[in-house]
Design an enzyme around this catalytic site. Structure first.
Site, PDB file in Angstrom:
ATOM      1  N   SER A 243       0.841  -1.191   0.000  1.00 48.18           N
ATOM      2  CA  SER A 243       0.000   0.000   0.000  1.00 48.18           C
ATOM      3  C   SER A 243       0.883   1.250   0.000  1.00 48.18           C
ATOM      4  CB  SER A 243      -0.954  -0.026   1.194  1.00 48.18           C
ATOM      5  OG  SER A 243      -1.981   0.922   1.040  1.00 48.18           O
ATOM      6  N   ASP A 340      -8.873  -5.000  -6.043  1.00 54.32           N
ATOM      7  CA  ASP A 340      -8.469  -3.941  -5.124  1.00 54.32           C
ATOM      8  C   ASP A 340      -9.406  -2.741  -5.283  1.00 54.32           C
ATOM      9  OD1 ASP A 340      -7.124  -1.809  -3.776  1.00 54.32           O
ATOM     10  OD2 ASP A 340      -5.231  -2.888  -3.992  1.00 54.32           O
ATOM     11  N   HIS A 373      -7.273  -5.283  -1.652  1.00 52.84           N
ATOM     12  CA  HIS A 373      -6.174  -4.487  -1.115  1.00 52.84           C
ATOM     13  C   HIS A 373      -5.753  -5.091   0.229  1.00 52.84           C
ATOM     14  CE1 HIS A 373      -3.844  -0.757  -1.120  1.00 52.84           C
ATOM     15  NE2 HIS A 373      -4.072  -0.671   0.184  1.00 52.84           N
TER      16      HIS A 373
END
Length: 421
Positions: A243, A340, A373
């Protein structure tokens, strides 16, 4: 009870639909992500809970009226979707092999990720047998600022210097800690003879970009001077993170030795031997095809860069890995989930493609089908296979580095090998 069964069935179906088609509208982005995250990466646990809830309610009289039968039908559809998520996760090995990475996921003697971590997810927070963790190692001190790292080492010293792996946590540049991310990967890498460094860096809004990156460069400076004290090779460091940590991983790898990002230690070599960014953000001024979500732009404007993207696009470009593509970039293994909902996968695809065009080093891209994600925060089946794949990739990369340097790769320490048996 029939209405209870209806509610359970509807919830199961909604979880499945949200996992398959995550909502990216600003108003519901956060709850949609968290629900999809759990539903996908903890699908086996969710399936057990769904079956138990549906069956228990049905046996308790939930089928006495039409709401119960409707709920049963919805619940069956929902659990079928959960099963589909499990099947997609089980195909992770195929995805990794198709990525083009030189991965041998089942070499003789290589450890597999422990099954009991998949059954009891919190177990991944405990250092594995054969791993020692030295916590709160200060790598930079300036006034009241003290930046720390946790060092993951084989339980016993000896066997020569080993490659180092820098783990950069995520959290949108504003939250997160070395204590909560990267632990499954670091534990696994140590069992293959690596030394891991899980580091903290200053967070926004207190920190303003590029202070986050400068702190990581300061760690590399410290690593060059002190790595040998922890059994790591000062000249051999790889980097990974997810991330915001994926963004910073790419920035660390692509901005090596740029004076503007290492003030006061411009002569220090801040290069790394390879980079493995997970679900990172690579272009803050992307095109419509791979645009950054508006909530993220607002976060960057208000808390991270503290500038307007519209009025100062150059500042956002200079904070983007896409701005620093270079021929001498180190090898990259870019990993992203196809589902995601926080950082659209199109950005990772574009970054990998453009980096391939610019770099003389290999660029590998693996897209986790059905992955959300931050999928690797949970020790799921997908996480286990990806960790094994990353370990084989980095080990192979380091062996190639050793051949070029004329050195043999580090062996797995005897006590670690014994602990795997």
């Amino acid at each position: 009870m029939s209405y209870a069964l209806l509610a359970i069935g509807a919830a199961a179906l909604l979880l499945t639909l949200n996992a398959r088609y995550p909502v990216r509208h600003t108003a519901v982005l956060a709850p949609s992500f968290f629900l999809a995250w759990g539903a996908i990466e903890l699908a086996p646990h969710l399936l057990v809970a769904e079956v138990a809830a549906i069956a228990g309610t049905a046996l308790a009289g939930g089928l006495d009226g039409w709401p119960g039968w409707t709920g049963l039908a919805l619940g069956i559809a929902g659990t079928a979707g959960t099963v589909a998520s499990i099947i997609a996760s089980r195909r992770t090995v195929v995805t990794l092999r198709d990525s083009g990475a030189p991965l041998d996921l089942d070499p003789e003697g290589a450890p597999r990720y422990p099954f009991w971590h998949l059954v009891v997810p919190p177990a991944c927070l405990i250092p594995r047998r054969g791993v020692r963790v030295r916590r709160n190692v200060v790598f930079h001190e300036e006034g009241r600022l003290r930046l720390k790292a946790d060092v993951f080492q084989p339980a016993r010293e000896g066997g020569g210097l080993r490659p180092g792996l820098l783990e950069i946590h995520g959290g949108g540049w504003v939250i997160g800690s070395r204590r909560e991310q990267g632990l499954p990967l670091l534990n696994h890498m140590v069992l293959q003879g690596w030394v891991g460094f899980n580091v903290d860096y200053r967070l926004s809004p207190k920190a303003t970009w590029p202070e986050h990156l400068l702190d990581l460069k300061r760690f590399i400076r410290w690593y060059r001077e002190h790595a040998a004290e922890y059994g790591a090779d000062p000249g051999c460091l790889y980097v990974t993170g997810g991330s915001a940590g994926g963004h910073l991983t790419a920035m660390v790898a692509l901005t090596a030795n740029l004076p503007e990002f290492q003030p006061g230690f411009e002569d220090v070599d801040t290069s790394v031997k390879g980079a493995v960014p997970f679900y990172g953000v690579y272009d803050f001024v992307g095109t419509e095809a791979c645009a950054v979500p508006k909530p993220m732009i607002r976060l960057l404007e208000r808390m991270v860069l503290k500038k307007s993207a519209e009025k100062d696009p150059d500042a956002f470009a200079k904070a983007s890995p896409m701005h620093y593509l270079r021929a001498d970039a180190p090898p990259f293994f870019v990993i992203h989930g196809s589902h995601d909902s926080l950082v659209p996968v199109e950005g990772a695809r574009a970054f990998a493609e453009r980096l391939r065009d610019a770099s003389e080093s290999p660029v590998v891209y693996a897209e986790m089908k059905g992955g959300q994600h931050a999928f690797d925060v949970f020790p799921s089946y997908r996480t286990a296979r990806v960790i094994e794949g990353v370990e084989r990739y980095l080990t192979g990369l380091h062996r190639e580095y050793g051949r070029k340097a004329g050195d043999a790769p580090p062996a797995v320490p005897d006590e670690v090998a014994d602990s795997l048996g």
